[in-house]
Enzyme design. Structure first.
Site, PDB file in Angstrom:
ATOM      1  CE  LYS A 166      31.730 -29.769   2.918  1.00  0.00           C
ATOM      2  NZ  LYS A 166      30.484 -29.875   2.161  1.00  0.00           N
ATOM      3  CE  LYS A 234      29.759 -23.843  -2.562  1.00  0.00           C
ATOM      4  NZ  LYS A 234      28.551 -24.630  -2.245  1.00  0.00           N
TER       5      LYS A 234
END
Length: 288
Positions: A166, A234
């Site tokens: 990811k 993030k």
């Protein structure tokens, strides 16, 4: 299957709807209770506590904001866990956080997969998410029917590999958003029709989902959130932390990360779509 879904925000609510469409028995919990209302109307049962939601569930699916929140959730519901349950964390976390979760749950004889997703709210709604799963192959086979209700799952390696995949995805997404923003602004200011440009590039090497969907967002000014910029930031911080641990320097990722930091913290862009990086580019060029 009896499935508990913890986290029914922008992504989780749409993923839960597809679990219901595929006939699964769904219990749900969310910190903001009203965000479970739509799923309840479609047949889910909402609970006041996450422990209540997972009691008796065969599968626990978490779609939470970050790794610390996911690990805290495991601790929060520890007394409600039972041997043989399957925990699928579909949040975006750090690889070492995924490995820690797997270790904690293995001690309780609970199988775990880190299985973050890509595809945004459109993919979540259509049930076409890219699902990158890390963990044991046997556990992946067991989870596959659940995943297939939400998208296209691929087993990418051991615990933590899903989250690493990811992060690779988010690197490509962020850098491509930056490139598309520059192309759209150049086309617009140079006198070309950005919509016609996107049409002309379809099927070529420069074509992508980001060009077509986010390029359209940029030139129409639609930055209602699909993928939140604060989460993109993030993820990029996590990418750079992994790169540092591997002894790598990723200059393009660092540059676009710094631009997202400006957009999130200096331009009130935290809760806007990550295609809003276009606004940071315009500001950088002195354009309103």
């Amino acid at each position: 299957m009896k499935i508990a879904l913890l986290g029914t925000g922008l992504m989780g609510s749409r993923m839960g709807a597809n679990l219901l469409k595929h006939g699964h028995n769904l219990s749900v919990w969310n910190r903001t209770v009203s965000k479970t209302d739509g799923l309840v109307e479609e047949g889910a049962r909402a609970y006041d506590t996450p422990a209540g939601a997972i009691d008796g569930a065969e599968v626990v699916v978490t779609m939470l904001s970050d790794g610390p929140t996911m690990l805290a959730m495991i601790e929060n519901v520890s007394t409600a866990l039972s041997n043989g349950q399957l925990w699928l964390d579909m949040s975006s976390t750090k690889p070492d956080e995924a490995r820690k979760a797997a270790e904690i749950l293995a001690a309780r004889q609970i199988a775990f997969l880190d299985a973050p997703v890509s595809g945004g709210t459109k993919g979540a709604e259509a049930g076409t998410l890219a699902i990158m799963a890390g963990g044991e192959a046997e556990t992946f086979a067991r989870a596959k029917p659940v995943f297939e209700a939400m998208g296209r799952p691929v087993h990418v390696g051991p615990h933590g590999a899903g989250q690493l995949s990811k992060l690779c995805n988010q690197t490509i997404v962020a850098v491509t958003i930056g490139a598309v923003a520059e192309a759209m602004l150049l086309a617009e200011r140079g006198g070309a029709d950005p919509a016609a440009l996107r049409d002309a590039l379809k099927g070529g090497f420069a074509d992508s989902t980001i060009l077509q969907q986010h390029g359209h967002r940029m030139t129409t000014g639609n930055f209602d959130p699909g993928g939140l910029s604060k989460f993109q930031l993030k993820d990029l911080d996590n990418v750079l932390a992994e790169a540092e641990a591997a002894g790598l320097t990723l200059p393009m990722t660092q540059g676009v990360r710094d631009r997202f930091d400006t957009f999130v913290h200096d331009m009130d862009g935290a809760d806007r779509d990550h295609s809003g990086l276009y606004l940071e580019l315009k500001a950088r060029n002195g354009l309103s």
